[in-house]
Design a protein around this motif. Structure first.
Motif, PDB file in Angstrom:
ATOM      1  N   ASP A  24       1.029  -1.049  -0.428  1.00  0.00           N
ATOM      2  CA  ASP A  24       0.064   0.374  -0.082  1.00  0.00           C
ATOM      3  C   ASP A  24       0.586   1.373  -0.090  1.00  0.00           C
ATOM      4  N   ARG A 192       1.532  -4.804   6.444  1.00  0.00           N
ATOM      5  CA  ARG A 192       0.599  -3.647   5.402  1.00  0.00           C
ATOM      6  C   ARG A 192       1.555  -2.376   5.614  1.00  0.00           C
ATOM      7  N   SER A 194       2.720   1.252   4.672  1.00  0.00           N
ATOM      8  CA  SER A 194       1.816   2.918   4.524  1.00  0.00           C
ATOM      9  C   SER A 194       1.083   3.035   5.451  1.00  0.00           C
TER      10      SER A 194
END
Length: 246
Positions: A24, A192, A194
């Motif tokens: 992301d 993940r 970002s």
């Protein structure tokens, strides 16, 4: 349903065997530089190569990356078209490189909404790398966890209706055989990038006991060194799977 032979484990006994990544932050990375969002997606695609090539060094046998979700069709037509073109170009450009590096490629997700050329390239990449025995790279393309479980349930129900399986045979061991990931081990670690702290419909069934890392780094800035540090941190975790440590 075709059952493929299970892949034999490789690599060391410590550390995560299977790492999944929600990549992301490409769009925000580009916008911070005054560039269009697609510029960030191209930068993110280049970053994939570095992370894939580092897996053997870190003992990661399976890497699954979230490239395009079933919800990403809601983005602008320009961005979606650009992403589809990027996927076609990436597969064509990287196929021989992956083969040389002994990387086996698989795709998960619902392929039927993708165009014929992209689906053909996906089939070709899987076929060309089928005999590779190094890193197992799985690309989630037009993938959603709920969609995957729904499609699996439909196939399972069809087998029950046709008498291939009894209702009493449906359990936690049966259902995973109908998932897109049925030949893969469950992920040990999900990362993940970002700064977002949500799983966004990614590997819902498979990640029931995965460890999670949510980091602020945008995907185009996610380096091999950052990857290595996260893997080291995983080694220090106490994974009990519902039990109590003596």
């Amino acid at each position: 349903m075709t059952i493929l032979p299970e892949i034999k484990p490789q690599g060391p006994d410590t550390g995560p065997r299977h790492v999944a990544i929600i990549m992301d932050g490409n769009g925000r990375w580009a916008q911070a530089r005054g560039r269009p969002r697609l510029y960030g997606h191209h930068a993110g695609a280049r970053r994939v190569r570095e992370i894939v090539s580092s897996c053997p060094e870190f003992g990661v046998e399976y890497l699954t990356i979230f490239a395009f979700s079933t919800e990403n069709w809601k983005r602008t037509q320009t961005e979606v078209a650009g992403l589809m073109n990027l996927f076609r170009r990436y597969i064509m450009k990287e196929m021989q490189e992956l083969l040389r590096n002994n990387v086996r490629v698989r795709f998960i997700g619902d392929r039927f909404r993708l165009d014929d050329k992209l689906r053909g390239l996906m089939d070709q990449a899987e076929d060309v790398t089928r005999e590779c025995t190094g890193t197992n790279l799985t690309v989630a393309l037009n993938y959603g966890g709920r969609d995957e479980v729904t499609r699996a349930a439909k196939r399972l129900a069809r087998d029950v209706a046709e008498g291939h399986l009894g209702p009493e045979d449906v359990n936690e061991e049966t259902l995973p055989k109908y998932l897109d990931t049925y030949v893969l081990p469950d992920p040990d670690l999900v990362i993940r990038t970002s700064g977002e702290a949500r799983i966004s419909n990614f590997l819902l069934w498979q990640s029931a006991y995965a460890e999670y890392e949510f980091i602020d780094t945008l995907w185009p800035d996610f380096t091999k060194d950052i990857f290595g540090d996260l893997l080291k941190g995983f080694d220090a975790r106490d994974r009990r799977f519902g039990a109590v440590t003596a």
